[in-house]
Design a protein around this motif. Sequence first.
Motif, PDB file in Angstrom:
ATOM      1  N   MET A  44       3.466   7.257   0.544  1.00  0.00           N
ATOM      2  CA  MET A  44       2.710   5.989   0.573  1.00  0.00           C
ATOM      3  C   MET A  44       1.483   6.094   1.462  1.00  0.00           C
ATOM      4  SD  MET A  44       5.507   2.933   0.411  1.00  0.00           S
ATOM      5  CE  MET A  44       4.311   1.624   0.287  1.00  0.00           C
ATOM      6  N   SER A  47      -1.164   8.118  -0.343  1.00  0.00           N
ATOM      7  CA  SER A  47      -1.778   7.306  -1.389  1.00  0.00           C
ATOM      8  C   SER A  47      -2.722   6.259  -0.796  1.00  0.00           C
ATOM      9  CB  SER A  47      -0.667   6.633  -2.215  1.00  0.00           C
ATOM     10  OG  SER A  47      -1.200   6.058  -3.357  1.00  0.00           O
ATOM     11  N   ALA A  48      -2.281   5.592   0.270  1.00  0.00           N
ATOM     12  CA  ALA A  48      -3.127   4.561   0.894  1.00  0.00           C
ATOM     13  C   ALA A  48      -4.413   5.184   1.456  1.00  0.00           C
ATOM     14  CB  ALA A  48      -2.354   3.859   2.007  1.00  0.00           C
ATOM     15  N   LYS A  50      -5.874   7.823   0.312  1.00  0.00           N
ATOM     16  CA  LYS A  50      -6.725   8.175  -0.842  1.00  0.00           C
ATOM     17  C   LYS A  50      -7.456   6.942  -1.367  1.00  0.00           C
ATOM     18  CE  LYS A  50      -4.368  12.329  -2.455  1.00  0.00           C
ATOM     19  NZ  LYS A  50      -3.428  12.912  -3.429  1.00  0.00           N
ATOM     20  N   VAL A  51      -6.735   5.808  -1.414  1.00  0.00           N
ATOM     21  CA  VAL A  51      -7.387   4.567  -1.867  1.00  0.00           C
ATOM     22  C   VAL A  51      -8.494   4.183  -0.878  1.00  0.00           C
ATOM     23  CG1 VAL A  51      -7.037   2.114  -2.385  1.00  0.00           C
ATOM     24  CG2 VAL A  51      -5.292   3.763  -3.046  1.00  0.00           C
ATOM     25  N   LYS A  54     -11.426   6.356  -1.376  1.00  0.00           N
ATOM     26  CA  LYS A  54     -12.116   5.955  -2.608  1.00  0.00           C
ATOM     27  C   LYS A  54     -13.027   4.769  -2.310  1.00  0.00           C
ATOM     28  CE  LYS A  54     -10.373   4.138  -6.740  1.00  0.00           C
ATOM     29  NZ  LYS A  54      -9.302   4.029  -7.709  1.00  0.00           N
ATOM     30  N   LYS A  55     -12.502   3.832  -1.540  1.00  0.00           N
ATOM     31  CA  LYS A  55     -13.301   2.638  -1.198  1.00  0.00           C
ATOM     32  C   LYS A  55     -14.517   3.015  -0.353  1.00  0.00           C
ATOM     33  CE  LYS A  55     -13.117  -1.723   1.309  1.00  0.00           C
ATOM     34  NZ  LYS A  55     -13.840  -2.567   0.388  1.00  0.00           N
TER      35      LYS A  55
ATOM     36  N   LEU B  52       0.463   1.452  -5.085  1.00  0.00           N
ATOM     37  CA  LEU B  52      -0.631   2.222  -4.477  1.00  0.00           C
ATOM     38  C   LEU B  52      -1.167   3.270  -5.448  1.00  0.00           C
ATOM     39  CD1 LEU B  52       0.770   2.652  -0.864  1.00  0.00           C
ATOM     40  CD2 LEU B  52      -1.333   1.479  -1.472  1.00  0.00           C
ATOM     41  N   LYS B  53      -0.243   3.920  -6.179  1.00  0.00           N
ATOM     42  CA  LYS B  53      -0.663   4.957  -7.149  1.00  0.00           C
ATOM     43  C   LYS B  53      -1.561   4.351  -8.223  1.00  0.00           C
ATOM     44  CE  LYS B  53       0.878   9.085  -6.213  1.00  0.00           C
ATOM     45  NZ  LYS B  53      -0.068  10.196  -6.090  1.00  0.00           N
ATOM     46  N   LEU B  55      -3.526   1.788  -7.895  1.00  0.00           N
ATOM     47  CA  LEU B  55      -4.853   1.562  -7.291  1.00  0.00           C
ATOM     48  C   LEU B  55      -5.596   2.886  -7.120  1.00  0.00           C
ATOM     49  CD1 LEU B  55      -3.906  -1.062  -4.546  1.00  0.00           C
ATOM     50  CD2 LEU B  55      -5.141  -1.517  -6.666  1.00  0.00           C
ATOM     51  N   GLU B  56      -4.833   3.901  -6.699  1.00  0.00           N
ATOM     52  CA  GLU B  56      -5.425   5.244  -6.488  1.00  0.00           C
ATOM     53  C   GLU B  56      -5.977   5.788  -7.805  1.00  0.00           C
ATOM     54  OE1 GLU B  56      -2.530   7.924  -4.692  1.00  0.00           O
ATOM     55  OE2 GLU B  56      -3.672   9.634  -5.451  1.00  0.00           O
ATOM     56  N   ASP B  57      -5.260   5.513  -8.902  1.00  0.00           N
ATOM     57  CA  ASP B  57      -5.648   6.065 -10.190  1.00  0.00           C
ATOM     58  C   ASP B  57      -6.639   5.193 -10.963  1.00  0.00           C
ATOM     59  OD1 ASP B  57      -4.141   8.251  -9.664  1.00  0.00           O
ATOM     60  OD2 ASP B  57      -2.410   7.656 -10.859  1.00  0.00           O
ATOM     61  N   GLY B  58      -7.194   4.181 -10.325  1.00  0.00           N
ATOM     62  CA  GLY B  58      -8.299   3.478 -10.965  1.00  0.00           C
ATOM     63  C   GLY B  58      -8.103   2.008 -11.265  1.00  0.00           C
ATOM     64  N   ALA B  59      -6.920   1.468 -10.978  1.00  0.00           N
ATOM     65  CA  ALA B  59      -6.757   0.036 -11.224  1.00  0.00           C
ATOM     66  C   ALA B  59      -7.583  -0.764 -10.220  1.00  0.00           C
ATOM     67  CB  ALA B  59      -5.278  -0.346 -11.111  1.00  0.00           C
ATOM     68  N   ILE B 132     -12.573  -0.562  -6.807  1.00  0.00           N
ATOM     69  CA  ILE B 132     -12.444  -0.042  -5.440  1.00  0.00           C
ATOM     70  C   ILE B 132     -13.449   1.096  -5.271  1.00  0.00           C
ATOM     71  CG2 ILE B 132     -10.921   1.142  -3.800  1.00  0.00           C
ATOM     72  CD1 ILE B 132      -8.569  -0.291  -5.131  1.00  0.00           C
TER      73      ILE B 132
END
Lengths: 234, 138
Positions: A44, A47-48, A50-51, A54-55, B52-53, B55-59, B132
């Motif tokens: 988690m 993943s967080a 990575k998000v 991305k932002k 989270l996945k 969101l990570e993958d483009g949602a 995002i």
Amino acid sequence: MIVAKRKPINEIAEMLAPYKKVTVVGCRSCVAICLAGGEKEVKMLVSALKVKNKKDGKKQQIEGFVVERQCEKEWIKEVEEKVLESDVTLSMACSLGAQTIGDMYPSHLTFPGLNTGMFGVPEEQGVWSEKCVGCGNCIIHTTGGICPIARCAKSMLNGPCGGSSNRKCEVNLEVDCAWAAIYDRLKIQNRLDLIDKVTPAKDWSTSHSGGRRVYVREDAKLTPHQKKGREGVQ
Amino acid sequence: MTDRRPKIVGFCCERHGMDAVVMAARSGKQSDASVRLVQVPCTGRVDGLHILKALEDGADAVFVLGCLEKNCYYDTGSIEGRKRVAYVKQMLSEAGIEKERVEMFNAASTNAWAYPEAVAKMVEVARKLGPIGGGERQ
């Protein structure tokens, strides 16, 4: 067990910001049980992050792994390659795990992803509480099995302080007075006579106050000859 | 302005949640987003990592649709789902990402309005916030 808490993600991201390649290493022992640094928590967090990257439009390679016990060198060997090929390792174990990786690879950067908090027990699902401070000289046989050092804010050894009121601690009214709990326990055990006994001032030299502690069991230590043999096998 | 449609992922329980989706379709209610609906046995099965996945993958936004809390087919599944959504929201806030991108909704089988309303709310959020990491907003 050792109870820890994940650092806030922005704090972790700030620590990792200058580095391109990050290896996150979790631990399947205590920190997995307290839901801070096990397999799921590592996934988690990765993943967080990575998000977040991305932002922020930031390119950073982040990979997550988990070892059985990060405080033991043998298990860290499993991820040695991944640790060394990264710019920085984020340890999702307690500070012991992070320091073990740091000791094994001194020129490599290892940062903590968790704040190590206490020796605690799971009281119920999702709740952990402190019950020991590792003072090095256990006395709970005289206090009904309840540690006054860990559970009393002032570590009182001979009954409650003047701030104890209605069985609650003056430091935090949500917290039960340790000595009220000790009294109840001794009463159940029919050993209330112990409450009258005076415990002398504690020798804190066995605790952290006496400096870094190292425990040795001579019979378990390897002799130079055994060490040489083991190195040969490896 | 482009014709980019918001990318929304919805995790939907196969009991009241999916029934509500079917009910909405039968009522002729339509939504305007590219919703990827993921059917799960129960919203208690939805893990924070799944959200989270996505969101990570483009949602742009993710929602979870489950039974009403006191009428969950598996008793406490939708409560578990709500708690996981709350935890992901907390993680997103810590990371400086808008927590509104993730929401939990509940529906009874007969609530034909529930699914279109959930989609409409997430579309509004996705349009307002955009993808995002930037890109064009609608």
